[in-house]
Design a protein around this motif. Structure first.
Motif, PDB file in Angstrom:
ATOM      1  N   MET A  88      -2.410 -58.322 -14.986  1.00 49.69           N
ATOM      2  CA  MET A  88      -2.392 -57.515 -16.216  1.00 49.69           C
ATOM      3  C   MET A  88      -1.067 -57.657 -16.951  1.00 49.69           C
ATOM      4  O   MET A  88      -1.016 -57.569 -18.180  1.00 49.69           O
ATOM      5  N   GLU A  89      -0.005 -57.883 -16.200  1.00 46.23           N
ATOM      6  CA  GLU A  89       1.294 -58.121 -16.835  1.00 46.23           C
ATOM      7  C   GLU A  89       1.309 -59.462 -17.565  1.00 46.23           C
ATOM      8  O   GLU A  89       1.974 -59.614 -18.591  1.00 46.23           O
ATOM      9  N   LEU A  90       0.543 -60.429 -17.043  1.00 52.27           N
ATOM     10  CA  LEU A  90       0.510 -61.755 -17.644  1.00 52.27           C
ATOM     11  C   LEU A  90      -0.289 -61.783 -18.938  1.00 52.27           C
ATOM     12  O   LEU A  90      -0.031 -62.598 -19.817  1.00 52.27           O
ATOM     13  N   GLY A  91      -1.305 -60.909 -19.043  1.00 57.85           N
ATOM     14  CA  GLY A  91      -2.102 -60.889 -20.272  1.00 57.85           C
ATOM     15  C   GLY A  91      -3.413 -60.148 -20.092  1.00 57.85           C
ATOM     16  O   GLY A  91      -3.852 -59.877 -18.969  1.00 57.85           O
ATOM     17  N   ASP A  92      -4.066 -59.821 -21.213  1.00 65.78           N
ATOM     18  CA  ASP A  92      -5.326 -59.074 -21.174  1.00 65.78           C
ATOM     19  C   ASP A  92      -6.448 -59.879 -20.524  1.00 65.78           C
ATOM     20  O   ASP A  92      -7.246 -59.339 -19.760  1.00 65.78           O
ATOM     21  N   ILE A  93      -6.530 -61.164 -20.843  1.00 61.23           N
ATOM     22  CA  ILE A  93      -7.589 -62.003 -20.279  1.00 61.23           C
ATOM     23  C   ILE A  93      -7.389 -62.155 -18.775  1.00 61.23           C
ATOM     24  O   ILE A  93      -8.338 -62.038 -17.987  1.00 61.23           O
ATOM     25  N   GLU A  94      -6.160 -62.424 -18.371  1.00 64.42           N
ATOM     26  CA  GLU A  94      -5.858 -62.550 -16.940  1.00 64.42           C
ATOM     27  C   GLU A  94      -6.241 -61.272 -16.192  1.00 64.42           C
ATOM     28  O   GLU A  94      -6.853 -61.316 -15.120  1.00 64.42           O
ATOM     29  N   GLY A  95      -5.894 -60.126 -16.775  1.00 61.60           N
ATOM     30  CA  GLY A  95      -6.208 -58.856 -16.143  1.00 61.60           C
ATOM     31  C   GLY A  95      -7.697 -58.605 -16.033  1.00 61.60           C
ATOM     32  O   GLY A  95      -8.192 -58.133 -15.004  1.00 61.60           O
ATOM     33  N   ALA A  96      -8.442 -58.941 -17.101  1.00 63.21           N
ATOM     34  CA  ALA A  96      -9.890 -58.735 -17.095  1.00 63.21           C
ATOM     35  C   ALA A  96     -10.577 -59.623 -16.063  1.00 63.21           C
ATOM     36  O   ALA A  96     -11.438 -59.166 -15.301  1.00 63.21           O
ATOM     37  N   MET A  97     -10.206 -60.888 -16.019  1.00 61.33           N
ATOM     38  CA  MET A  97     -10.828 -61.807 -15.069  1.00 61.33           C
ATOM     39  C   MET A  97     -10.452 -61.458 -13.625  1.00 61.33           C
ATOM     40  O   MET A  97     -11.263 -61.591 -12.704  1.00 61.33           O
ATOM     41  N   SER A  98      -9.242 -61.003 -13.433  1.00 59.55           N
ATOM     42  CA  SER A  98      -8.810 -60.589 -12.099  1.00 59.55           C
ATOM     43  C   SER A  98      -9.577 -59.352 -11.648  1.00 59.55           C
ATOM     44  O   SER A  98      -9.969 -59.240 -10.476  1.00 59.55           O
ATOM     45  N   SER A  99      -9.827 -58.423 -12.575  1.00 59.25           N
ATOM     46  CA  SER A  99     -10.602 -57.220 -12.262  1.00 59.25           C
ATOM     47  C   SER A  99     -12.011 -57.585 -11.834  1.00 59.25           C
ATOM     48  O   SER A  99     -12.558 -57.027 -10.879  1.00 59.25           O
ATOM     49  N   LEU A 100     -12.621 -58.526 -12.557  1.00 57.14           N
ATOM     50  CA  LEU A 100     -13.958 -58.989 -12.206  1.00 57.14           C
ATOM     51  C   LEU A 100     -13.963 -59.619 -10.814  1.00 57.14           C
ATOM     52  O   LEU A 100     -14.877 -59.380 -10.010  1.00 57.14           O
ATOM     53  N   SER A 101     -12.943 -60.394 -10.516  1.00 54.98           N
ATOM     54  CA  SER A 101     -12.859 -61.101  -9.239  1.00 54.98           C
ATOM     55  C   SER A 101     -12.804 -60.146  -8.060  1.00 54.98           C
ATOM     56  O   SER A 101     -13.338 -60.446  -6.983  1.00 54.98           O
ATOM     57  N   ILE A 102     -12.154 -59.000  -8.241  1.00 56.10           N
ATOM     58  CA  ILE A 102     -12.071 -58.013  -7.162  1.00 56.10           C
ATOM     59  C   ILE A 102     -13.461 -57.593  -6.711  1.00 56.10           C
ATOM     60  O   ILE A 102     -13.772 -57.568  -5.519  1.00 56.10           O
TER      61      ILE A 102
END
Length: 229
Positions: free
Chosen positions: A197-211
């Motif tokens: 999420m610190e890296l960017g909105d897209i990174e945070g969203a995709m990481s959330s999905l991955s969890i």
């Protein structure tokens, strides 16, 4: 000492204070090694060891913080919703990326177990290392592992992922935001997602999905891999 031993809020106060110190150090020095969660763990262990306070006494208060884990994880759906169109247009690559990450995680644990001669209980305790604690504890218990070891490994994996994610992406020249998010979330669950999420909105969203997705895949995958030892 008697006051601390009888205090219901000792665990909460100590945990929040330790994390606050870690956050201040991270803000002051801007170094990955000063991860707030890592600093908090070190401080809490040091305080309990020096003071002689029993872990059970500490956990009586600290356990209430754990109740916030589930709603905090659910809140990660918000950035995913905001990037839903991006998800739909890249769902095949995202699915393959998450599946590959889970397979790599389970496969690496199997290889390590063979290399170091783990017992079955030790082996299954490590299998859920890259998913969120709420799911990982259930998997470990179901497979007959040591739940306490599983929790420690999950936290350690998340902290290391949080600390190293950005450097690893730079080292391997990974610049695509979706790829970064998928890699971080699949490898280091919610703690790593905070870095995404610190890296960017897209990174945070995709990481959330991955969890979520990697957690579901691991439930099945861990049961399969548990049969290999």
């Amino acid at each position: 000492m008697e006051f601390f031993n009888n205090s219901v809020f000792l665990g909460v106060m100590l945990s929040l204070l330790a994390y606050g110190i870690g956050a201040l150090l991270k803000q002051r020095f801007k170094l990955a090694i000063f991860n707030p969660l890592l600093i908090a763990v070190i401080i809490v262990i040091a305080v309990l060891a020096v003071s002689g306070i029993d872990y059970k006494v500490y956990n009586e208060g600290a356990k209430y913080i754990s109740y916030l884990l589930t709603p905090a994880t659910i809140c990660l759906a918000i950035p995913l919703y905001e990037q839903f169109e991006l998800l739909k247009s890249n769902w095949k690559a995202i699915a393959v990326g998450i599946f590959s990450g889970v397979l790599a995680s389970l496969g690496s644990i199997l290889a390590m177990a063979v290399l170091f001669g783990f017992t079955h209980q030790e082996y299954v305790s490590f299998l859920p290392k890259s998913i969120t604690t709420a799911i990982g504890m259930g998997i470990s218990e179901e497979l007959g592992g040591y739940v306490s070891i599983t929790v420690a490994i999950i936290v350690l994996t998340g902290v290391l992922g949080n600390m190293c994610a950005e450097s690893v992406c730079k080292l391997f020249k990974i610049e695509e935001p979706i790829a970064k998010g998928i890699a971080i979330g699949t490898a280091s669950h919610a703690i790593g997602t905070s870095k995404a999420m610190e890296l960017g909105d897209i990174e945070g969203a995709m990481s959330s999905l991955s969890i979520v997705v990697s957690g579901l895949i691991t439930v099945i995958g861990a049961s399969v891999f548990a049969q290999f030892m």
